[in-house]
Every structure is written in structure tokens, then in C-alpha cells.
Write a protein that holds these residues in place. Structure first.
Motif, PDB file in Angstrom:
ATOM      1  N   LEU A 130     152.215  37.463-119.877  1.00 29.90           N
ATOM      2  CA  LEU A 130     150.872  38.043-119.796  1.00 29.90           C
ATOM      3  C   LEU A 130     150.336  38.110-118.368  1.00 29.90           C
ATOM      4  CD1 LEU A 130     149.359  36.212-122.903  1.00 29.90           C
ATOM      5  CD2 LEU A 130     150.115  38.604-122.768  1.00 29.90           C
ATOM      6  N   LYS A 131     151.187  37.684-117.423  1.00 31.64           N
ATOM      7  CA  LYS A 131     150.828  37.730-115.992  1.00 31.64           C
ATOM      8  C   LYS A 131     149.568  36.907-115.699  1.00 31.64           C
ATOM      9  CE  LYS A 131     153.061  42.166-114.957  1.00 31.64           C
ATOM     10  NZ  LYS A 131     153.897  42.150-116.159  1.00 31.64           N
ATOM     11  N   VAL A 132     149.598  35.657-116.165  1.00 37.18           N
ATOM     12  CA  VAL A 132     148.518  34.707-115.897  1.00 37.18           C
ATOM     13  C   VAL A 132     148.988  33.745-114.822  1.00 37.18           C
ATOM     14  CG1 VAL A 132     147.195  32.775-116.842  1.00 37.18           C
ATOM     15  CG2 VAL A 132     147.506  34.869-118.191  1.00 37.18           C
ATOM     16  N   GLU A 133     148.228  33.671-113.744  1.00 32.18           N
ATOM     17  CA  GLU A 133     148.595  32.775-112.645  1.00 32.18           C
ATOM     18  C   GLU A 133     148.341  31.328-113.052  1.00 32.18           C
ATOM     19  OE1 GLU A 133     147.441  31.992-107.943  1.00 32.18           O
ATOM     20  OE2 GLU A 133     146.816  33.845-108.953  1.00 32.18           O
ATOM     21  N   LYS A 134     149.305  30.475-112.746  1.00 28.26           N
ATOM     22  CA  LYS A 134     149.197  29.062-113.123  1.00 28.26           C
ATOM     23  C   LYS A 134     148.720  28.232-111.937  1.00 28.26           C
ATOM     24  CE  LYS A 134     153.501  28.922-114.368  1.00 28.26           C
ATOM     25  NZ  LYS A 134     154.799  28.423-114.867  1.00 28.26           N
ATOM     26  N   SER A 135     147.823  27.307-112.219  1.00 25.45           N
ATOM     27  CA  SER A 135     147.382  26.337-111.209  1.00 25.45           C
ATOM     28  C   SER A 135     147.067  25.029-111.924  1.00 25.45           C
ATOM     29  CB  SER A 135     146.130  26.836-110.466  1.00 25.45           C
ATOM     30  OG  SER A 135     145.060  27.032-111.361  1.00 25.45           O
ATOM     31  N   ASP A 136     147.329  23.911-111.255  1.00 18.14           N
ATOM     32  CA  ASP A 136     147.096  22.580-111.844  1.00 18.14           C
ATOM     33  C   ASP A 136     147.811  22.421-113.174  1.00 18.14           C
ATOM     34  OD1 ASP A 136     145.498  21.707-109.748  1.00 18.14           O
ATOM     35  OD2 ASP A 136     143.701  22.559-110.640  1.00 18.14           O
ATOM     36  N   ARG A 137     149.027  22.955-113.255  1.00 14.98           N
ATOM     37  CA  ARG A 137     149.813  22.839-114.485  1.00 14.98           C
ATOM     38  C   ARG A 137     150.101  21.364-114.764  1.00 14.98           C
ATOM     39  NH1 ARG A 137     151.428  23.136-119.009  1.00 14.98           N
ATOM     40  NH2 ARG A 137     153.250  24.275-119.774  1.00 14.98           N
ATOM     41  N   HIS A 138     150.086  20.997-116.031  1.00 17.87           N
ATOM     42  CA  HIS A 138     150.327  19.636-116.513  1.00 17.87           C
ATOM     43  C   HIS A 138     149.199  18.670-116.158  1.00 17.87           C
ATOM     44  CE1 HIS A 138     154.164  20.734-118.094  1.00 17.87           C
ATOM     45  NE2 HIS A 138     154.630  21.090-116.921  1.00 17.87           N
ATOM     46  N   THR A 139     148.007  19.226-115.931  1.00 14.73           N
ATOM     47  CA  THR A 139     146.789  18.409-115.978  1.00 14.73           C
ATOM     48  C   THR A 139     145.977  18.960-117.142  1.00 14.73           C
ATOM     49  OG1 THR A 139     145.430  19.839-114.543  1.00 14.73           O
ATOM     50  CG2 THR A 139     146.812  18.150-113.467  1.00 14.73           C
ATOM     51  N   ALA A 140     145.189  18.109-117.788  1.00 15.03           N
ATOM     52  CA  ALA A 140     144.442  18.560-118.967  1.00 15.03           C
ATOM     53  C   ALA A 140     143.484  19.688-118.623  1.00 15.03           C
ATOM     54  CB  ALA A 140     143.694  17.384-119.590  1.00 15.03           C
ATOM     55  N   SER A 141     142.730  19.525-117.532  1.00 18.72           N
ATOM     56  CA  SER A 141     141.761  20.557-117.168  1.00 18.72           C
ATOM     57  C   SER A 141     142.462  21.834-116.704  1.00 18.72           C
ATOM     58  CB  SER A 141     140.820  20.046-116.078  1.00 18.72           C
ATOM     59  OG  SER A 141     141.561  19.656-114.923  1.00 18.72           O
ATOM     60  N   GLY A 142     143.568  21.676-115.953  1.00 14.88           N
ATOM     61  CA  GLY A 142     144.318  22.840-115.499  1.00 14.88           C
ATOM     62  C   GLY A 142     144.935  23.612-116.647  1.00 14.88           C
ATOM     63  N   ASP A 143     145.546  22.887-117.581  1.00  9.53           N
ATOM     64  CA  ASP A 143     146.166  23.545-118.727  1.00  9.53           C
ATOM     65  C   ASP A 143     145.126  24.189-119.641  1.00  9.53           C
ATOM     66  OD1 ASP A 143     148.618  22.862-117.802  1.00  9.53           O
ATOM     67  OD2 ASP A 143     149.071  21.371-119.336  1.00  9.53           O
ATOM     68  N   TYR A 151     133.870  29.529-128.112  1.00  8.01           N
ATOM     69  CA  TYR A 151     135.177  28.905-128.251  1.00  8.01           C
ATOM     70  C   TYR A 151     135.278  27.780-127.222  1.00  8.01           C
ATOM     71  CZ  TYR A 151     136.427  33.297-130.631  1.00  8.01           C
ATOM     72  OH  TYR A 151     136.475  34.383-131.481  1.00  8.01           O
ATOM     73  N   VAL A 152     135.993  26.731-127.553  1.00  9.20           N
ATOM     74  CA  VAL A 152     136.301  25.689-126.575  1.00  9.20           C
ATOM     75  C   VAL A 152     137.815  25.552-126.508  1.00  9.20           C
ATOM     76  CG1 VAL A 152     136.237  23.226-126.046  1.00  9.20           C
ATOM     77  CG2 VAL A 152     134.154  24.395-126.772  1.00  9.20           C
ATOM     78  N   VAL A 153     138.348  25.896-125.354  1.00  6.85           N
ATOM     79  CA  VAL A 153     139.780  25.758-125.117  1.00  6.85           C
ATOM     80  C   VAL A 153     140.011  24.367-124.529  1.00  6.85           C
ATOM     81  CG1 VAL A 153     141.798  26.776-124.040  1.00  6.85           C
ATOM     82  CG2 VAL A 153     139.832  28.228-124.607  1.00  6.85           C
ATOM     83  N   PHE A 154     140.912  23.608-125.147  1.00  7.50           N
ATOM     84  CA  PHE A 154     141.094  22.237-124.665  1.00  7.50           C
ATOM     85  C   PHE A 154     142.550  21.824-124.662  1.00  7.50           C
ATOM     86  CE2 PHE A 154     141.475  21.260-129.076  1.00  7.50           C
ATOM     87  CZ  PHE A 154     141.957  19.958-129.211  1.00  7.50           C
ATOM     88  N   ASP A 155     142.801  20.748-123.916  1.00  5.84           N
ATOM     89  CA  ASP A 155     144.154  20.210-123.813  1.00  5.84           C
ATOM     90  C   ASP A 155     144.055  18.707-123.610  1.00  5.84           C
ATOM     91  OD1 ASP A 155     147.178  20.693-123.241  1.00  5.84           O
ATOM     92  OD2 ASP A 155     146.502  19.439-121.585  1.00  5.84           O
ATOM     93  N   CYS A 156     144.996  17.989-124.193  1.00  8.54           N
ATOM     94  CA  CYS A 156     145.075  16.540-124.006  1.00  8.54           C
ATOM     95  C   CYS A 156     146.375  16.191-123.295  1.00  8.54           C
ATOM     96  CB  CYS A 156     145.044  15.808-125.353  1.00  8.54           C
ATOM     97  SG  CYS A 156     143.544  16.028-126.305  1.00  8.54           S
TER      98      CYS A 156
END
Length: 205
Positions: free
Chosen positions: A174-187, A36-41
């Protein structure tokens, strides 16, 4: 066969597009692990007809692991710049990131994803942004299967199609820690963690 037809149709296409299409020809072996490839733009806005991609972040997932060494981060040169959007994602027109033209970014993205199943939160928007860029290169649309983490959560909870959840909401649930939110790689990385939790709950291999 359908792929013979694809070859015939693609004979006048650029080599990068032919290479991409060829990744769908080989039937996977039973022992092959599904990729799978998870991606964001990150984009200049939410109108795929007018807006463009600013950056692409992608990371591979196999089995129950996010493969951080199998990832991609691209920043695109900005012909269209919107300061009000830059406030959200932090990508400046003349920032420190190395930027490449859209065509090169899309080619590198195709080389990375190959025939993987694409995953994203509201993934159809990101796919359409890529398809619009592919259209500007005079080739076809993405051929990959896709999965949407919002739709996966709807299925898991038995929600109606119009009952949507944001990525932030799913991270909290789901108790997922967020980091670098609102960057493509972070998201992309955050979405990959959300995807793994939903994939396990839905017993998807």
C-alpha cells in the motif's frame, strides 16, 4: 433493556469499569463522526496466558484523518522481563520511559478508547492481552467492536482466511512509509495509515 441489565450487573464493579460501560449506553447522533482507535501492544511474548503487556500505543482516526493529538502511549512496569524480546522492541526493564503499573495502564486505556471501534493488525491478539489484564482486575472483557487490517486486506483482494499478510507486507503493497517499527506507538500509527487506505478502498465510513 440490555444496558439496564449491564448497570445491574456492574453495580459492584469499580467505578472505572462502570464509566467504561456507560459509554456504550448513549446512542450516537446521525451527525456524530465515527471514532476508530487504532492500537498496538508490545508484549513479552505471544502466549496471552503467560505473557504480559509492556507498552500500549493508540491513536484515533476520524473520517480520513489520523488524529495525532488524540493519541495515547503507555509503558508498563515490568515484573516479567525477557532480554531476548527487549532486543526487538527496545523496551528495557529500567529504561528512560516513565512506567506505570498494569492496573493504571488499563484504566487509562479504557478512558481513552471509550466506545470507539478498535482497529489493529491481528487485533484479536491485542484484544486478548487487554482482556487478560482486565481479568486480573476482576472485571469483564472489552465491549468494543473491532476491525483487523489483515482481514480487511483479505476482503479487498478476495483472499482466503488462511492467506495472511504481515504489517510489513501491507506497508509495502500500500506504499505506507514505516517509522518507529516495533514500538507500540509507531506500529499503531503505521497501522492507522494502512487502515485509512483499506477503509477507502472498501468504502467504509
Amino acid at each position: 433493556m440490555v444496558f439496564d441489565w449491564l448497570k445491574k450487573v456492574s453495580k459492584d464493579y469499580p467505578k472505572f469499569w462502570e464509566n467504561y460501560l456507560e459509554t456504550f449506553e448513549n446512542k450516537p447522533n446521525v451527525s456524530d463522526q465515527k471514532r476508530y482507535v487504532v492500537f498496538d501492544c508490545e508484549t513479552t511474548g505471544l502466549d496471552h496466558r503467560k505473557d504480559v503487556i509492556l507498552s500500549i500505543g493508540a491513536v484515533a482516526v476520524i473520517d480520513s484523518s489520523v488524529l495525532v493529538n488524540d493519541s495515547l502511549e503507555l509503558f508498563l512496569k515490568q515484573e516479567l522481563y525477557k532480554p531476548e524480546v527487549a532486543f526487538i522492541h527496545g523496551i528495557l526493564k529500567e529504561g528512560k520511559e516513565e512506567k506505570i503499573v498494569e492496573a493504571e495502564a488499563i484504566i487509562r486505556f479504557l478512558e481513552f478508547i471509550k466506545n470507539a471501534t478498535l482497529v489493529g493488525h491481528n487485533v484479536n491478539f491485542d484484544i486478548e492481552m487487554i482482556n487478560q489484564a482486565l481479568k486480573r482486575l476482576n472485571v469483564g472483557k472489552l465491549k468494543n467492536d473491532s476491525m483487523d487490517t489483515d482481514a480487511m486486506y483479505q476482503k479487498f483482494k478476495g483472499l482466503q482466511e488462511d492467506q495472511h499478510s504481515s504489517l510489513d507486507e501491507l506497508c509495502k503493497i500500500l506504499k505506507v512509509e514505516k517509522s518507529d517499527r516495533h514500538t507500540a506507538s509507531g506500529d499503531a500509527f503505521i497501522t492507522a495509515l494502512v487502515f485509512l487506505k483499506l477503509k477507502k478502498r472498501l468504502a467504509i465510513k
